[in-house]
Every structure is written in C-alpha cells, then in structure tokens.
Design a protein around this motif. Structure first.
Motif, PDB file in Angstrom:
ATOM      1  N   HIS A 150       0.831  -1.206   0.000  1.00 56.17           N
ATOM      2  CA  HIS A 150       0.000   0.000   0.000  1.00 56.17           C
ATOM      3  C   HIS A 150       0.868   1.260   0.000  1.00 56.17           C
ATOM      4  CE1 HIS A 150      -4.062  -1.538   0.435  1.00 56.17           C
ATOM      5  NE2 HIS A 150      -3.697  -2.310   1.431  1.00 56.17           N
TER       6      HIS A 150
ATOM      7  N   GLN B 241       2.495   1.920  -3.408  1.00 57.95           N
ATOM      8  CA  GLN B 241       1.502   2.406  -4.365  1.00 57.95           C
ATOM      9  C   GLN B 241       1.079   3.835  -4.025  1.00 57.95           C
ATOM     10  OE1 GLN B 241      -1.407  -0.700  -3.858  1.00 57.95           O
ATOM     11  NE2 GLN B 241      -0.471  -2.023  -5.386  1.00 57.95           N
ATOM     12  N   ALA B 242       0.868   4.099  -2.740  1.00 60.20           N
ATOM     13  CA  ALA B 242       0.406   5.420  -2.299  1.00 60.20           C
ATOM     14  C   ALA B 242       1.454   6.494  -2.562  1.00 60.20           C
ATOM     15  CB  ALA B 242       0.053   5.386  -0.818  1.00 60.20           C
TER      16      ALA B 242
ATOM     17  N   ALA C   4       3.279   6.707  -5.052  1.00 64.59           N
ATOM     18  CA  ALA C   4       3.342   7.002  -6.482  1.00 64.59           C
ATOM     19  C   ALA C   4       2.023   7.477  -7.089  1.00 64.59           C
ATOM     20  CB  ALA C   4       3.812   5.754  -7.229  1.00 64.59           C
ATOM     21  N   ASP C   5       0.909   7.306  -6.359  1.00 61.57           N
ATOM     22  CA  ASP C   5      -0.396   7.544  -6.976  1.00 61.57           C
ATOM     23  C   ASP C   5      -1.370   8.187  -5.983  1.00 61.57           C
ATOM     24  OD1 ASP C   5      -2.429   6.866  -9.204  1.00 61.57           O
ATOM     25  OD2 ASP C   5      -3.309   5.885  -7.441  1.00 61.57           O
ATOM     26  N   LYS C   6      -2.006   9.260  -6.405  1.00 62.39           N
ATOM     27  CA  LYS C   6      -2.916  10.007  -5.534  1.00 62.39           C
ATOM     28  C   LYS C   6      -4.130   9.175  -5.105  1.00 62.39           C
ATOM     29  CE  LYS C   6      -5.287  14.425  -5.149  1.00 62.39           C
ATOM     30  NZ  LYS C   6      -5.489  15.744  -5.721  1.00 62.39           N
ATOM     31  N   VAL C   7      -4.715   8.408  -6.011  1.00 68.94           N
ATOM     32  CA  VAL C   7      -5.881   7.577  -5.667  1.00 68.94           C
ATOM     33  C   VAL C   7      -5.470   6.499  -4.659  1.00 68.94           C
ATOM     34  CG1 VAL C   7      -7.598   5.948  -6.577  1.00 68.94           C
ATOM     35  CG2 VAL C   7      -7.073   8.048  -7.838  1.00 68.94           C
ATOM     36  N   ALA C   8      -4.338   5.860  -4.900  1.00 66.18           N
ATOM     37  CA  ALA C   8      -3.833   4.863  -3.961  1.00 66.18           C
ATOM     38  C   ALA C   8      -3.501   5.522  -2.623  1.00 66.18           C
ATOM     39  CB  ALA C   8      -2.609   4.157  -4.528  1.00 66.18           C
ATOM     40  N   GLY C   9      -3.022   6.759  -2.660  1.00 63.74           N
ATOM     41  CA  GLY C   9      -2.730   7.501  -1.431  1.00 63.74           C
ATOM     42  C   GLY C   9      -3.971   7.715  -0.599  1.00 63.74           C
ATOM     43  N   GLU C  10      -5.061   8.051  -1.228  1.00 62.91           N
ATOM     44  CA  GLU C  10      -6.323   8.252  -0.509  1.00 62.91           C
ATOM     45  C   GLU C  10      -6.821   6.938   0.083  1.00 62.91           C
ATOM     46  OE1 GLU C  10      -9.477   9.935   1.350  1.00 62.91           O
ATOM     47  OE2 GLU C  10      -7.788  10.978   0.446  1.00 62.91           O
TER      48      GLU C  10
ATOM     49  N   ASP D 192      -1.235  15.346  -0.822  1.00 66.60           N
ATOM     50  CA  ASP D 192      -2.340  15.460  -1.768  1.00 66.60           C
ATOM     51  C   ASP D 192      -3.452  16.404  -1.303  1.00 66.60           C
ATOM     52  OD1 ASP D 192      -0.990  13.578  -3.331  1.00 66.60           O
ATOM     53  OD2 ASP D 192      -2.049  11.899  -2.418  1.00 66.60           O
TER      54      ASP D 192
END
Length: 158
Positions: free
Chosen positions: A15, A18-19, A21-27, A57
């Motif tokens: 997690h 992934q978070a 590198a990626d805003k959706v994964a961060g949320e 973010d």
C-alpha cells in the motif's frame, strides 16, 4: 498481524509503495490507516506515512494539519519501539521530503543512523528480508550516505 489482516506488513508495504506514487492509492491508504486504533509500533509508522501522503495530496490549507498528525503518529511509534529500522525508514522518507522551512525534519540524522546500524547488523537486526532489502536500497539511493557506508551496505549478504 495475521497474514489476512489489512495491517499485515506485506500488505502495508505494498500500500505504501503504491500510495507514494499515486494520488488515488494515497487516498485509499489513508482511509485504511485512519481506521487503525491499535498500538503496534510499525503499523503506527505506516499510519504516520499515510497521514504524510494525505498531506502531499491535500489542499494548501489542510497540508500542515496532516503533516502535524503524521509527526505525532511517528513520535508515538518511535516511543513504542525506538530501535525499529522500519519505523525510522518511514519517518526518514517523510522528513527528507518536507520543506525545510517547516522545521519538522529534525530526526533525519538520528533515523539514518538507526537504519544504517540495523541494516549493517542484518540478519541479527530483526528486519525481515523484505524490510532489509527496502531499507538498504533506500539508503543507497536516497540516504545521503558516505561512499564507505555504501560499500559496507553492498558487502552485506542477505
């Protein structure tokens, strides 16, 4: 943590990657960790990382609030297990990316030292193979270590 738990280390590490590198994964990571209310120090370290990613973010007005929450969560995690290289890695990766004017990057040298000592003492450091590999790679690429320290890391058998 049980392997099927969403707070199992392997799942948290995935997690986190992934978070980062990626805003959706961060949320998604933030939502998962916001529900964590136990006292496992390493899981708390990941909760602090999720709060820091949320700050990255967030709107300008909310950034500082999330960074302060992350700082408090990291303090709690370190207090529970000051020798954990994984907690120190998470805090280090956050603090080295904070703007210096915030004055919140006060543990960088201390955390680098704990990580380096732990990795150099592997396999008796308590780090599992994945944690060891992640921290060693991070130190080599982002840790601002000396050439001598880098050579020592390269010589470790895992």
């Amino acid at each position: 943590m049980v392997a099927s738990s969403p707070y199992h280390l392997a799942a948290l590490r995935q997690h986190y990657q992934q978070a980062a590198a990626d805003k959706v994964a961060g949320e998604k990571f933030y939502q998962l960790m916001a529900g964590y209310d136990q006292r496992d120090p390493v899981v708390l370290g990941y909760k602090g990382a999720a709060e820091a990613i949320k700050a990255r973010d967030a709107s300008l007005l909310d950034k500082l609030r999330y960074v302060q929450a992350a700082t408090q969560t990291f303090e709690q995690a370190v207090a529970l297990n000051p020798k954990s290289a994984e907690i120190r890695f998470l805090r280090f990766s956050v603090e080295t990316n904070l703007p210096s004017f915030l004055g919140l990057s006060t543990h960088i040298d201390e955390d680098r030292h704990v990580m380096l000592t732990s990795v150099l003492n592997h396999p008796s450091s308590g780090l599992d193979a994945d944690g060891f590999a992640t921290i060693r790679t991070y130190l080599r690429t982002h840790g601002k270590i000396s050439p001598e320290e880098a050579q020592k890391l390269d010589n470790i058998k895992h």
